[in-house]
Design a protein around this motif. Structure first.
Motif, short mmCIF file in Angstrom:
data_model
loop_
_atom_site.label_atom_id
_atom_site.label_comp_id
_atom_site.label_asym_id
_atom_site.label_seq_id
_atom_site.Cartn_x
_atom_site.Cartn_y
_atom_site.Cartn_z
N UNK A 1 -20.84 67.37 -7.86
CA UNK A 1 -20.66 68.66 -7.20
C UNK A 1 -20.82 68.44 -5.70
N UNK A 2 -19.72 68.58 -4.96
CA UNK A 2 -19.71 68.34 -3.51
C UNK A 2 -19.68 69.68 -2.79
N UNK A 3 -20.63 69.89 -1.87
CA UNK A 3 -20.74 71.17 -1.17
C UNK A 3 -20.75 70.90 0.33
N UNK A 4 -19.78 71.45 1.04
CA UNK A 4 -19.67 71.26 2.49
C UNK A 4 -19.63 72.60 3.18
N UNK A 5 -20.45 72.73 4.23
CA UNK A 5 -20.44 73.93 5.04
C UNK A 5 -19.99 73.59 6.45
N UNK A 6 -18.89 74.22 6.93
CA UNK A 6 -18.41 73.97 8.28
C UNK A 6 -18.08 72.51 8.51
N UNK A 7 -18.58 71.97 9.64
CA UNK A 7 -18.24 70.58 9.95
C UNK A 7 -19.04 69.60 9.09
N UNK A 8 -19.82 70.11 8.14
CA UNK A 8 -20.38 69.22 7.13
C UNK A 8 -19.30 68.52 6.34
N UNK A 9 -18.07 69.06 6.39
CA UNK A 9 -16.95 68.40 5.73
C UNK A 9 -16.61 67.08 6.40
N UNK A 10 -16.97 66.91 7.68
CA UNK A 10 -16.65 65.66 8.38
C UNK A 10 -17.22 64.44 7.65
N UNK A 11 -18.53 64.35 7.42
CA UNK A 11 -19.03 63.19 6.68
C UNK A 11 -18.71 63.24 5.19
N UNK A 12 -18.65 64.45 4.61
CA UNK A 12 -18.40 64.54 3.18
C UNK A 12 -16.97 64.13 2.83
N UNK A 13 -16.06 64.28 3.77
CA UNK A 13 -14.66 63.90 3.52
C UNK A 13 -14.56 62.42 3.13
N UNK A 14 -15.41 61.58 3.71
CA UNK A 14 -15.36 60.15 3.36
C UNK A 14 -15.69 59.95 1.89
N UNK A 15 -16.62 60.75 1.36
CA UNK A 15 -16.97 60.64 -0.06
C UNK A 15 -15.88 61.25 -0.93
N UNK A 16 -15.29 62.37 -0.50
CA UNK A 16 -14.20 62.98 -1.27
C UNK A 16 -13.05 61.98 -1.42
#
Length: 775
Positions: free
Chosen positions: A614-629
């Motif tokens: 379960x991947x949860x990103x808020x705002x620019x939290x997507x910046x680092x999470x995108x690498x995992x996605x």
């Protein structure tokens, strides 16, 4: 079997791996194991010339492994290594077939020479296959031998118990109001031998809550007389962990300065134990080495359904069987049933120690000033319940009581406890352990350090009584040991550089990278694509960061936004917020920047593989999470369900629009999106990110959540995940801190004792519970 094959068994990775590398370089086939259990599984399937074995291992000890290997593969030669040498262990190891005994740190040349000489001089002994003989039920045994096991019927056991009850006080376990207690019994039918744990330990019959030591007279004819009770007693149904506690009391009260009152009771007490086959959910006895015992009892019972196996532990126990019971040699099936019952019982323990118990003294020694003691003790009631139910607590106070005629009286001792407020108070009024934190620390140190160092026996047997009795739910030594172990692990990680050192590059000198592409995401955010001038890969993991240098302006930490599965270049998504990021936003294709890193630990990929994510990103939290996605998508077969939740403040602040659209249409990802505040064109969900979580169904037993976003978001997201039943260990977060140097030196990113740039930026919620500054 390879003629030059070696099995290395050691729980320390650095020892295990360095010996493996060294021996493989010198031509040996090498296998490794980090526990006794793993070693035995390997040996079942594969033979070796030599086994190099550490004595102190988690789970099964080195001695146990030696014993089982000797029975399974008697030709396998073993070399024992240890950092804790003693004459006793040396002798025992050699009796079990060890050919030599080396003290850590081991010199690889010496070990390799010893292995070589062993292989050259000792041939493999032949295997002997035993013929199976079917025998009739063995006859009744006339002479009972110590240290042997026999079969006793339940009727014969009943006869033994009731014969004892006619001759002495017999104490056994009874069921009372759904709990279990020790109390006097008159018949076998009152006895309960299948129970989890008693409210009070049996040690109260050896060291009573209150007992008279002396009787005295004052004035004319004054005298003092010792009072020593010598009442014969049998205690039936003692679990192995309580037997181990009694062995500790024997060491305390019967060796240095022998205690006559204790000795008299002990010598007049018969100990009949029973294996614990249905342990308490609060027990962790196997971790403390106390779930089974071979010593400390007169007789030990194991329930094998239709009868009991009875192990004779003393001459006194042998005499009891000869006088009061009929026993016989066990059949092979009965021996197998005993082993199966014990093995099944081990699977029922749900709690475990995160470090070998042998490491506790050093671990605690280095944690004296840990903030854990203060935070954990805040809710302590100082009631002393934990020490009063503990089988290994033996502290007492001594007082005088004078009769009304003031001419005679008694001196008695009564239980006392280090968790009570006045325990360390002296006559002048000073209290050397006046606060709750110091009292909690002292109690845990006694359990894991002081008693072990002084008496050579564990100060906690893992019975779990204190955890049951504590109203504040803070008494469990296991929780304290594991919390301190985790804290020590974080501290250790913060002291070392996580990334591999590049010897050709100085610590603070960046590598040159060329900007090969720029894409605008919003007026404030762009994604920059770089490649190194030397054509080398960045070599990162999802979740790591780099330090980006614009010479003459400065350096800033930036999360890596692309997966290492996308070869050749790497991407950094950057918001324009300061001098360095403003300079980067003004750059065009072909510009040169400096890059240091990657730094930090990254997302725990091995822990995520095989799980629902379960991947949860808020705002620019997507910046680092995108690498995992990207990583998960590129290696989709390695993961279960993939659920992605993304929230932005408004439709205009949504990021990576093309990828959002692709994820929403992809059958590989369950994608949900929301904005805090919509506009006339927005047709999707409106609300903060936490409004999406109740809409998603997932199994908390096999789901790992990864959360990245602004700090304020974490508290609310955690709350929603906890409502779903997700454990702290399965909630992973990436923290944002001011990481100026990236190498654990400058101190800007420090949280309590942890450097985020080294141990983080990725943590589990369980880790963050001990870091009060974290979220």
């Amino acid at each position: 079997m390879e003629q030059k094959s070696v099995l290395v068994v050691d729980d320390e990775p650095i020892v295990r791996e360095s010996l493996q590398d060294w021996l493989e370089d010198t031509g040996y086939q090498v296998a490794v194991a980090e526990s006794g259990e793993e070693a035995l599984k390997i040996i079942e399937k594969q033979d070796f010339s030599v086994m190099v074995l550490d004595i102190r291992l988690p789970g099964k000890s080195g001695m146990t492994v030696l014993r089982e290997v000797k029975a399974q593969r008697p030709w396998l030669k073993s070399i024992v290594i240890t950092a804790y040498p003693s004459a006793e262990t040396t002798d025992e190891a050699k009796k079990l077939g060890a050919i030599d005994y080396l003290i850590k740190p081991v010199i690889p040349d010496d070990l390799e020479r010893l292995i070589r000489e062993t292989i050259e001089s000792v041939g493999r002994e032949p295997t002997v296959t035993a013929k199976v003989e079917i025998r009739p039920k063995p006859p009744v045994v006339e002479v009972v031998e110590v240290k042997k096991a026999f079969t006793i019927t339940k009727d014969s056991l009943k006869s033994l118990v009731e014969s004892l009850a006619e001759e002495m006080e017999v104490v056994g376990v009874k069921s009372r109001h759904g709990k279990y207690v020790y109390d006097r019994i008159a018949s076998f039918d009152e006895l309960c031998l299948d129970y989890d744990v008693t409210l009070m330990p049996p040690t109260k019959y050896l060291l009573p809550a209150k007992e008279t030591l002396l009787r005295f007279k004052v004035g004319d004819g004054s005298k003092v007389e010792p009072v020593i009770e010598q009442l014969p007693r049998a205690i039936i149904g003692i679990h192995p962990y309580d037997i181990k506690a009694i062995e500790l009391l024997d060491e305390v009260f019967m060796t240095t300065n022998p205690d006559p009152n204790y000795i008299a009771r002990r010598q007049n007490t018969i100990i009949i134990g029973v294996d614990c086959l249905n342990p308490s959910p609060k027990s962790f006895a196997p971790c403390m080495g106390t779930s089974l015992t071979e010593t400390g009892f007169d007789l030990l019972l194991t329930d094998i359904s239709a009868a009991y196996m009875v192990t004779v532990g003393s001459e006194k126990g042998a005499s009891l069987l000869e006088r009061y019971a009929e026993v016989r040699e066990p059949t092979g099936d009965e021996i197998a049933k005993q082993k199966a019952a014990r093995d099944e019982a081990l699977t029922k323990y749900k709690l475990s120690l995160d470090v070998p118990k042998e490491r506790l003294p050093k671990l605690l020694e280095e944690s004296y000033d840990d903030p854990y003691w203060e935070s954990r003790s805040e809710t302590c009631l100082s009631c002393g319940s934990c020490v009063m139910v503990c089988p290994t607590c033996f502290c007492f106070d001594v007082k005088d009581e004078v009769s009304l005629n003031l001419k005679e009286g008694e001196r008695y001792r009564q239980w006392d406890g280090c968790m009570l407020g006045d325990f360390a108070k002296v006559a002048t009024g000073e209290n050397f352990r006046h606060d709750k934190a110091s009292r909690l620390r002292h109690r845990i140190y006694r359990k894991g350090k002081y008693i072990l160092e002084r008496y050579g026996k564990v100060g906690c047997v893992g019975c779990g009584r204190c955890a049951i009795a504590c109203l504040a739910d803070i008494a469990s030594p296991l929780e304290a040991f594991n919390a301190i172990a985790e804290s020590a692990k974080i501290k250790e990680a913060a002291r070392r550089i996580i990334r591999e050192a590049r010897l050709e590059t100085e610590l603070y000198v960046p590598r040159l990278a060329e900007l090969v592409n720029v894409e605008e995401l919003t007026p404030r955010e762009k994604v920059f694509e770089f490649k190194f001038k030397d054509r080398e890969e960045l070599g990162h993991k999802p979740g790591q960061f780099v330090e980006v240098s614009v010479m003459g302006i400065g350096e800033a930490p930036i999360s890596i936004s692309s997966s290492p599965t996308r070869d050749g270049t790497f991407q950094l998504a950057i918001r324009k917020v300061g001098n360095v990021t403003n300079a980067l936003h003004s750059m065009e294709k072909g510009a040169i920047v400096g890059i240091r890193g990657p730094f930090g630990n990254g997302f725990p990929l091995s822990a995520l593989e095989g799980k629902d994510v379960l991947l949860i990103a808020g705002g620019i939290g997507l910046f680092p999470l995108r690498s995992l996605v990207q990583y998960v998508v590129d290696r989709r077969s390695s993961f279960g369900r993939v659920i992605l939740l993304f929230g932005a403040r408004s439709p205009a602040e949504r990021l990576f629009l093309g990828e959002l659209a692709a994820w929403s249409q992809s059958p590989e990802i369950e994608f949900h999106e929301t904005v805090d505040k919509g506009d006339e064109n927005w047709k999707g969900n409106v609300g903060v990110i936490t409004t999406l979580i109740p809409k998603v169904d997932f199994d908390p037993r096999k789901t790992m959540a990864v959360v990245v976003g602004p700090p304020i978001m974490y508290r609310f997201v955690i709350g929603e995940l906890k409502k779903k039943g997700l454990p702290d260990e399965q909630i992973i977060m990436s923290l944002e801190r001011r990481m100026k140097c990236g190498v654990g030196k400058c101190g800007h990113c420090q949280i309590n004792s942890v450097y985020v740039c080294q141990e983080g930026p990725v943590f589990t919620l369980a880790q963050l519970r001990n870091l009060r500054e974290a979220v």
